[in-house]
Write an enzyme that holds these catalytic residues in place. Structure first.
Site, short mmCIF file in Angstrom:
data_model
loop_
_atom_site.label_atom_id
_atom_site.label_comp_id
_atom_site.label_asym_id
_atom_site.label_seq_id
_atom_site.Cartn_x
_atom_site.Cartn_y
_atom_site.Cartn_z
N ARG A 177 -15.77 -33.37 -13.55
CA ARG A 177 -14.56 -32.72 -14.03
C ARG A 177 -14.25 -31.55 -13.09
O ARG A 177 -15.15 -31.04 -12.42
CB ARG A 177 -14.75 -32.20 -15.45
CG ARG A 177 -15.12 -33.26 -16.48
CD ARG A 177 -15.39 -32.63 -17.83
NE ARG A 177 -15.69 -33.63 -18.86
CZ ARG A 177 -16.90 -34.05 -19.17
NH1 ARG A 177 -17.96 -33.55 -18.52
NH2 ARG A 177 -17.09 -34.96 -20.11
N LYS A 202 -19.44 -30.83 -20.95
CA LYS A 202 -18.88 -30.43 -22.23
C LYS A 202 -19.97 -30.33 -23.29
O LYS A 202 -20.88 -31.15 -23.34
CB LYS A 202 -17.81 -31.44 -22.69
CG LYS A 202 -16.50 -31.33 -21.95
CD LYS A 202 -15.46 -32.24 -22.57
CE LYS A 202 -14.11 -32.07 -21.91
NZ LYS A 202 -13.09 -32.96 -22.52
N HIS A 270 -7.66 -35.41 -12.68
CA HIS A 270 -8.43 -36.15 -13.69
C HIS A 270 -8.42 -37.65 -13.40
O HIS A 270 -9.39 -38.36 -13.69
CB HIS A 270 -7.87 -35.88 -15.08
CG HIS A 270 -8.75 -36.38 -16.19
ND1 HIS A 270 -10.03 -35.90 -16.38
CD2 HIS A 270 -8.55 -37.33 -17.13
CE1 HIS A 270 -10.58 -36.53 -17.42
NE2 HIS A 270 -9.70 -37.40 -17.88
N ARG A 273 -11.39 -38.73 -11.32
CA ARG A 273 -12.61 -38.98 -12.10
C ARG A 273 -12.53 -40.35 -12.76
O ARG A 273 -13.52 -41.10 -12.81
CB ARG A 273 -12.78 -37.87 -13.13
CG ARG A 273 -13.92 -38.05 -14.13
CD ARG A 273 -14.05 -36.77 -14.95
NE ARG A 273 -14.58 -36.99 -16.28
CZ ARG A 273 -15.87 -36.98 -16.59
NH1 ARG A 273 -16.77 -36.78 -15.64
NH2 ARG A 273 -16.27 -37.15 -17.84
N HIS A 296 -20.73 -38.73 -20.80
CA HIS A 296 -20.15 -39.03 -22.11
C HIS A 296 -21.26 -39.15 -23.16
O HIS A 296 -22.27 -39.81 -22.92
CB HIS A 296 -19.36 -40.34 -22.08
CG HIS A 296 -18.07 -40.24 -21.34
ND1 HIS A 296 -17.41 -41.33 -20.83
CD2 HIS A 296 -17.30 -39.16 -21.02
CE1 HIS A 296 -16.31 -40.94 -20.24
NE2 HIS A 296 -16.22 -39.63 -20.34
N TYR A 305 -12.28 -44.98 -21.50
CA TYR A 305 -12.00 -44.24 -20.28
C TYR A 305 -11.90 -45.13 -19.06
O TYR A 305 -11.22 -44.83 -18.10
CB TYR A 305 -13.12 -43.22 -20.09
CG TYR A 305 -12.83 -42.09 -19.15
CD1 TYR A 305 -13.24 -42.15 -17.82
CD2 TYR A 305 -12.17 -40.96 -19.59
CE1 TYR A 305 -13.00 -41.11 -16.95
CE2 TYR A 305 -11.92 -39.90 -18.72
CZ TYR A 305 -12.34 -39.99 -17.40
OH TYR A 305 -12.09 -38.94 -16.56
#
Length: 327
Positions: A177, A202, A270, A273, A296, A305
């Protein structure tokens, strides 16, 4: 002053001799501290939750005609909460933003219940807005290559071009990211023989990400051209004046490159990615391996995704199924 710009003090201050907003302010601040200290969320997440709380309490102040207090939250009904969401929708918020605000409020009320401050289940009865299914479109392999193989010899500031190339390679070549790439330091960057990056993503989730030689080479070139001293624990990527590089500058660089190279509007940082994941999958990588590389928590996130084309599915079917016809 609009509700977003107001502080909690502005919203909760009252004219009564015994203002009741002080208790609510302390509770909100306790919840925000809990998010960072106990749940391990980032300062950016804390500020996003704080913004949602301010917007909600500012609406309540206008809706009720007085600064809200804890008793108002205990009496809150689903109709009032729906009125808040309708108000935010009218202000231009998307369904995704509304769903995130509602999720923040649900988190807040669950925490209030766990802390034995108050109990109100009305907020849990309100359905979240439906979010249209969408995923960023990947670039073609050729389109991604054109972004990172351009000639920088005619650029006025060669080091900035080298910087942008290194960042874009971290997005496409390692699946990072933007925030993860910009948190790298000279000590954690994949240089001087280090080919593995230790990335905190994250929710504080940590993962190990291998770096291709082309990524390491691009970072080394940038560091050699950067006019500012790069101490081991300082931010690796710098802005034109030497401060930490802003994600917005990478977004602007992508916009400029889109026009220069004739790429579609979907070519965003983005999307690089996303292209990393899609191109790996098309080349035969395992979905769970891609999940680990992207960081993830759930495989279902990776499945949404990554976009698998029909030809790739048919190829896997033909190779793996014992009764598949060999065409």
């Amino acid at each position: 002053m609009g509700p977003v710009a107001q502080s909690l003090d502005d919203i909760l201050a009252g004219d009564a001799e015994l203002p009741l907003g002080g208790d609510l302010k302390r509770v909100v601040e306790g919840w925000l501290d809990h998010i960072v200290i106990e749940r391990g969320q980032s300062a950016a997440t804390r500020e996003a939750y704080a913004r949602d709380a301010r917007q909600f309490l500012a609406f309540l102040k206008s809706y009720l005609g007085h600064p809200p207090c804890l008793a108002d939250l205990e009496r809150l009904d689903a109709r009032t909460l729906r009125a808040f969401l309708a108000n935010r929708r009218k202000a231009g918020l998307t369904s995704r933003s509304l769903a995130r605000s509602l999720s923040a409020l649900r988190t807040f009320f669950r925490w209030l219940e766990r802390e034995d401050t108050l109990q109100n289940r009305a907020v849990l009865q309100v359905a979240a807005p439906k979010i249209p299914h969408s995923i960023p479109k990947p670039l073609t392999v050729e389109g991604a290559a054109s972004l990172i193989e351009r000639d920088a010899s005619d650029e006025e500031k060669e080091w900035i071009t080298a910087r942008d190339t290194a960042v874009l390679l971290l997005l496409y070549g390692a699946g990072l990211r933007i925030s993860e790439a910009l948190r790298l330091t000279p000590k954690t960057a994949p240089i001087n023989g280090r080919d593995i990056m230790h990335i905190r993503g994250k929710g504080g989730k940590e993962r190990l990400v291998p770096a291709l030689a082309v990524v390491s080479d691009a970072i080394t070139v940038y560091m050699g051209l950067c006019p500012y001293p790069l101490e081991p624990d300082d931010p690796l990527f710098r802005g034109a004046r030497g401060g930490p590089l802003s994600p917005r500058l990478i977004q602007l660089a992508m916009e400029k490159l889109r026009h220069t190279l004739g790429l579609p509007d979907t070519a965003t940082p983005h999307a690089l990615r996303h292209s990393f994941a899609t191109h790996l999958l098309s080349a035969g990588a395992d979905l769970r391996q891609i999940q680990e590389l992207l960081g993830h928590a759930s495989l279902s996130t990776t499945q949404v995704y990554t976009e698998v084309n029909r030809d790739r599915l048919l190829a896997v079917y033909d190779q793996a199924h014992p009764r598949a016809a060999r065409r």
